[in-house]
Every structure is written in C-alpha cells, then in structure tokens.
Scaffold this active site. Structure first.
Site, PDB file in Angstrom:
ATOM      1  N   SER A  51      45.332 -20.261  94.715  1.00 54.54           N
ATOM      2  CA  SER A  51      46.121 -20.450  93.507  1.00 54.54           C
ATOM      3  C   SER A  51      45.844 -19.290  92.571  1.00 54.54           C
ATOM      4  O   SER A  51      44.941 -18.486  92.816  1.00 54.54           O
ATOM      5  CB  SER A  51      45.744 -21.765  92.821  1.00 54.54           C
ATOM      6  OG  SER A  51      46.529 -21.974  91.663  1.00 54.54           O
ATOM      7  N   ARG A 296      50.712 -19.252 100.017  1.00 59.32           N
ATOM      8  CA  ARG A 296      50.790 -20.711 100.009  1.00 59.32           C
ATOM      9  C   ARG A 296      52.085 -21.129  99.351  1.00 59.32           C
ATOM     10  O   ARG A 296      52.483 -20.570  98.330  1.00 59.32           O
ATOM     11  CB  ARG A 296      49.600 -21.289  99.225  1.00 59.32           C
ATOM     12  CG  ARG A 296      49.465 -22.808  99.303  1.00 59.32           C
ATOM     13  CD  ARG A 296      48.961 -23.222 100.666  1.00 59.32           C
ATOM     14  NE  ARG A 296      48.647 -24.642 100.738  1.00 59.32           N
ATOM     15  CZ  ARG A 296      49.494 -25.590 101.121  1.00 59.32           C
ATOM     16  NH1 ARG A 296      50.748 -25.285 101.417  1.00 59.32           N
ATOM     17  NH2 ARG A 296      49.116 -26.850 101.198  1.00 59.32           N
ATOM     18  N   THR A 332      46.830 -27.352  88.390  1.00 55.83           N
ATOM     19  CA  THR A 332      45.497 -27.902  88.616  1.00 55.83           C
ATOM     20  C   THR A 332      45.192 -29.064  87.683  1.00 55.83           C
ATOM     21  O   THR A 332      44.672 -30.103  88.108  1.00 55.83           O
ATOM     22  CB  THR A 332      44.432 -26.800  88.449  1.00 55.83           C
ATOM     23  OG1 THR A 332      44.708 -25.731  89.356  1.00 55.83           O
ATOM     24  CG2 THR A 332      43.042 -27.343  88.736  1.00 55.83           C
ATOM     25  N   CYS A 478      58.468 -15.679 106.663  1.00 56.70           N
ATOM     26  CA  CYS A 478      57.047 -15.931 106.934  1.00 56.70           C
ATOM     27  C   CYS A 478      56.214 -14.765 106.408  1.00 56.70           C
ATOM     28  O   CYS A 478      56.440 -13.622 106.788  1.00 56.70           O
ATOM     29  CB  CYS A 478      56.812 -16.112 108.431  1.00 56.70           C
ATOM     30  SG  CYS A 478      55.052 -16.210 108.864  1.00 56.70           S
ATOM     31  N   CYS A 506      48.899 -17.517 111.500  1.00 56.88           N
ATOM     32  CA  CYS A 506      49.334 -18.471 110.481  1.00 56.88           C
ATOM     33  C   CYS A 506      48.281 -18.661 109.391  1.00 56.88           C
ATOM     34  O   CYS A 506      47.094 -18.858 109.679  1.00 56.88           O
ATOM     35  CB  CYS A 506      49.645 -19.808 111.148  1.00 56.88           C
ATOM     36  SG  CYS A 506      50.266 -21.066 110.019  1.00 56.88           S
ATOM     37  N   CYS A 509      50.805 -21.650 105.106  1.00 56.54           N
ATOM     38  CA  CYS A 509      51.540 -21.672 103.846  1.00 56.54           C
ATOM     39  C   CYS A 509      52.654 -22.703 103.849  1.00 56.54           C
ATOM     40  O   CYS A 509      53.099 -23.140 102.795  1.00 56.54           O
ATOM     41  CB  CYS A 509      52.092 -20.287 103.521  1.00 56.54           C
ATOM     42  SG  CYS A 509      53.495 -19.773 104.537  1.00 56.54           S
ATOM     43  N   CYS A 512      57.725 -21.903 106.669  1.00 57.41           N
ATOM     44  CA  CYS A 512      58.662 -22.105 107.783  1.00 57.41           C
ATOM     45  C   CYS A 512      59.153 -23.538 107.848  1.00 57.41           C
ATOM     46  O   CYS A 512      60.335 -23.805 108.115  1.00 57.41           O
ATOM     47  CB  CYS A 512      58.002 -21.700 109.098  1.00 57.41           C
ATOM     48  SG  CYS A 512      56.455 -22.565 109.457  1.00 57.41           S
TER      49      CYS A 512
END
Length: 537
Positions: A51, A296, A332, A478, A506, A509, A512
C-alpha cells in the site's frame, strides 16, 4: 485420500492484514477466553501487503493506546501536502481538497506495520499461522460456513503427490472472518454463493503499482506527501500517482490506474514508468536505485458496491467488503475500524448474525456515503469528474441521488471501430526496464512444479475471439508479464498462437481476475508461502 486433521477454534480469521489483525487483537482484548487463529498465505506476516501508505492514526489510538511510544518501523509524521496537475513536461499546483489534507497522519510501510502488529496479537494468545493458504471453505451439514480448508502442499503440476507432500488440515470454527483484502479468493466465492451482492452495484477496482527507491542525499524531504494527476493518462482514464518522502533518503512512489479504462491496448505498467520520466519526478529519482517493487489491485466501488457483510457462519471485513475511501486515497483506517467493529459485535453477541446492520450504521459506511458520487463522476471524463468532485466535497455528499457503478471488465472497447488516444509517450531509461525486471524487485517466488493457480476456464476463447476483438489485453494489463502469446511451431513451419501462463511471475495482484473482458480467468490461491516477498512496502 485420508481424512484431514482438524483443529478447532472459536473464531478463524483469514488474512493477516490490518483488518484481520485488528479484529484478532480487539477480540482478545474483549474476550480473552476466546480461541482465535489467523491464517496468512504469505511466508511471513506483511510479505504480501502493499500500500502507499498514509494512514489516519485514530483506529491505532483506540486499538493500541501508547503505540506512538513504540511505533512500527517507517512511521513518519506528515509535514505537508502537495497535489500537482501534470502535462507532458509542465505542472500546475492544485489546492488540496479536505479529504487529502494529511495533518496529523503518518506515512508508513503497511507491510511493516502488519509485521509489527502480529507479535502484539500473539502476546494476547492469538495463534497466527503464516505460510498456510486457506484454499477452500468448510461447510457444516446445514450449509453454513464452518471454517476453512488449508491447501495441500507438495503437489506437482499434474496434481500428483511429491516426496514433500503434506495434506492440508481443516480448521473448524462457528465464526469465520474473511479479511483477505481486495478480490479475495474465498470472499469472491462466498459473495457469489450467498448472493451477497444482489442489492449492490458491481465492485470496481484500480491497479496500484509501487516502487521503493533509495535516492541521492538531500532529495527526499521526510514527511512530504505529493500526489499527481492527468499525465500520462488521457482524459477518460482515471488515475494518478503518489510520492511519499521517507527517512534515510528513501522515496515510496506509486501509480494507480482505474481498471475501468477503455483502451484495449493500454499498458498500466508503462503509464507508471512514463510518469516517472516527467521532469518533476525524474529529478527526484535520477542517480538513485530501486530497492523493491510490486503491484496490487485496490477496491474503488465504495458505498454503492458494498455487498452484504454477513452470511451464515461468516463475516466480510476490510477490503474483502470494499471499505477503501477513494477520494481520501486511504483504506487502512477503514479496514481497521471494520475489523474492530466485527470483533466488538462478536464479543457482544457471540454470533455473526446482525453484523451487517451494525456495519451499515457505522462511521465506516457513513464516511463512504459522503463521497459515494466522486469516483463514478469521472466516468464522463477528467474535467467533468473534477467539477462534480468539488461540488460533492463542498456539500459533504448531501446532494440527492447516487451515481451507478459498472463492472470494469465491461468498460473495455473492442478494437473494431475504436481509435486509441495519442499518448506521446517517450523512450525511457530509469529502471526497471520492463515488467520482468519489476518482478525481480518484487522477490516473488513460486515452485514451478505445482498446479497453476491461474485457471483459464475457456482456453479456446483466448486464441480465437479475444485475439480478434481485443488483441489479448491480458498480455498488457498484467503488471508481471504472466500472460504471453507465443507461436507454436512444428516441423519447421509456423503454427498457431497459444497463451502461455508464466505463473511463477505472479505477484498476486488479481488484475487478471478483474479486467479480463470474458471473465474466464480465475485466480486461486497457490501453495502456501508462494508469491511476492515485499520488504518495507
């Protein structure tokens, strides 16, 4: 297959993010006698957490009074805010809207904060199990959620047991809390199974990419929070960047693009790299080195897209429910409040029942209601969205009406008849050179001899319809270059293309699973401990 070993708890929490850990700590503070466990798929607590992040400290003050005397690492008071409207080479300072004024807030590494919270939960006798992926839901005889099933380990790519095989256990509990974060694997299944979203708009998302840089001495101004908008995006694509100045000559820089973009040829990763080459940003980074990177998906639907948060035997909290406040660029504090609210409800009632009503009447939802029309206002372009956002801010969201939110995968235009905007992007030289290099800085790791965790439900679509209609956008959206169209050849002659899945790249995140226009890509959790190993992200 032998019968699975069973562990029994009063409450099982899936995901050791801010919502899950806050829930666990509050539960043990209120009901020390409860047996509480937290399951986390990353090898270490915080390793899958990514984040910005600037946080509002209120929930931490309530949950862990005195935390400021022993703060998490990388915790810097915000000194000032800047917001910039960028053109290709120029910039203009914008006034800071109330939602983004950060006086009293802190810049931190959310992954480091979760790693700091975990021992405090354990001190209260919460059992935390990193490296174990909750791969399935355990249902009771009456159809309620009754816990989770941990994924088997040591299975090869063909589904056969290897020498290292270890069967996953079942963890039974009368209450299961899903705090998996954005687009959680189990949360997605349960939302569909119990129809939790039947009365809400579709959820919508953004893809956030972040890098941690070591810059030349004097370039970082600890406590400075900068945001930018527009360049290098066209007026119909929502997004912008953040630049958070840390101590020890470090800068956290990131870029978020709304996944409701229309251009099938658009590459979010490239947009991020182009932004870094704007003169304002390049001057900060030039001569420095990248330390870490990652990506992410983030939840952007807000109030309209909130599903029902309770179901028989289970609750959704944090970004599994979609509590992020997009105009604030913060989630958060909302996730922590939601997790704590769930704990307080369980401590008071001993049940999952009634939580959704309590949640809807909470400050978490009230905060989202005030800004409900800001993000969807940008569907009609940047300037119209900017104006509507100003009006909604001035009126505190009291204007009548609520704008609709649409699913991201439905926004992509087909190639036929679509003309992409002229972007005027430049050749660049700052690292990373491409998406594969970025994967290196994410330190992601998967045993390649395990079942592929990215499932294509209708493979033929990829090499037929998708080629013609969208030119395989998965190869571009991606951020980790997982999807690749390769040419098969045989006997010295060219053959048909096929979709190759580089699953080892990968970074989890979930883009896809979200953006695929046919919704035939299904992300499932890989073997426990697999994936990125983010440090100070």
């Amino acid at each position: 297959m032998t019968e699975r070993e069973v562990m029994e708890y009063d409450v099982i929490i899936v995901g050791a993010g801010p919502a899950g850990l806050s829930c666990a700590i509050r539960l043990k503070q209120l009901k020390p006698e409860l047996m509480v466990a937290v399951i986390e798929k990353s090898a270490e607590i915080g390793a899958h957490i990514l984040s910005g992040a600037v946080i509002e400290p209120g929930p931490l003050d309530d949950l862990l009074p005195g935390w400021r005397e022993n703060p998490p690492p990388t915790c810097i008071p915000v000194e000032r805010d800047e917001i910039w409207l960028l053109s290709q080479k120029g910039r203009r300072r914008l006034p800071t809207p109330p939602q983004q004024k950060n006086h009293g807030n802190f810049i931190l590494s959310l992954g480091a904060m979760c790693a700091w919270m975990a021992p405090q939960a354990e001190a209260l006798e919460v059992d935390i199990f990193p490296g174990y992926a909750a791969a399935g839901i355990r249902y009771t005889e009456n159809g309620e959620v009754g816990g989770v099933i941990i994924g088997d380990m040591g299975v090869d790519s063909e589904g056969n047991e290897k020498d290292t095989y270890m069967q996953g256990i079942e963890i039974h509990a009368p209450i299961t809390i899903l705090s998996e974060g954005c687009r959680g694997h189990l949360s997605k299944q349960l939302i569909e199974k119990f129809g939790l979203d039947r009365d809400s708009d579709p959820q919508t998302y953004g893809i956030g990419m972040k890098e941690l840089w070591q810059v030349q001495p004097g370039k970082s101004k600890p406590g400075l929070v900068q945001h930018t908008t527009r360049w290098p995006l066209d007026s119909k694509t929502y997004g912008g960047s953040f630049i958070y100045h840390l101590e020890k000559d470090r800068i956290a820089i990131g870029f978020v693009t709304g996944l409701d973009y229309q251009d099938p040829e658009f590459v979010p990763f490239e947009a991020f790299q182009q932004m870094k080459h704007h003169p304002m940003v390049r001057d900060l980074l030039e001569g420095g080195e990248i330390l870490s990177s990652g990506a992410r998906a983030i939840v952007e639907g807000g109030y309209q897209s909130l599903p029902k948060t309770e179901m028989p035997g289970a609750l959704l909290v944090g970004d599994s429910a979609g509590t992020l406040n997009v105009p604030k660029i913060k989630g958060t504090h909302q996730a922590m409040r939601c997790g704590m609210l769930a704990a307080e409800h369980i401590a008071e009632t001993g049940s999952w029942q009634g939580f959704d009503a309590k949640f809807r009447d909470s400050t978490v939802v009230k905060e989202l209601h005030k800004v409900r029309n800001i993000r969807p206002a940008f569907y009609k372009g940047f300037w119209r969205g900017f104006l509507r956002a100003a009006i909604e801010t001035i009126t505190a969201g009291k204007l009548p009406g609520t704008l609709k939110v649409h699913a991201d995968h439905s926004a992509l235009k087909k190639l036929d008849g679509y003309t992409a905007p002229e972007r005027h992007w430049i050749n660049r030289d700052l690292p990373p050179r491409d998406r594969l290099a970025a994967v290196y800085f994410a330190a992601t790791e998967h045993d390649e001899d395990q079942p592929v965790h990215l499932r294509i439900l209708e493979p033929d679509v990829c090499i037929t319809r998708c080629v013609e209609e969208y030119d395989n956008p998965c190869t571009r959206f991606c951020p980790a270059h997982v999807y690749e169209m390769v040419e098969e050849s045989g006997d010295g002659e060219s053959g048909a293309n096929r979709l190759q899945i580089n699953a080892a790249n990968c970074v989890h995140c979930k883009t896809c699973d979200i953006k695929d226009p046919y919704q035939i890509i299904q992300w499932v959790t890989p073997e426990g401990g697999s994936g990125p190993n983010y440090q100070n992200m």
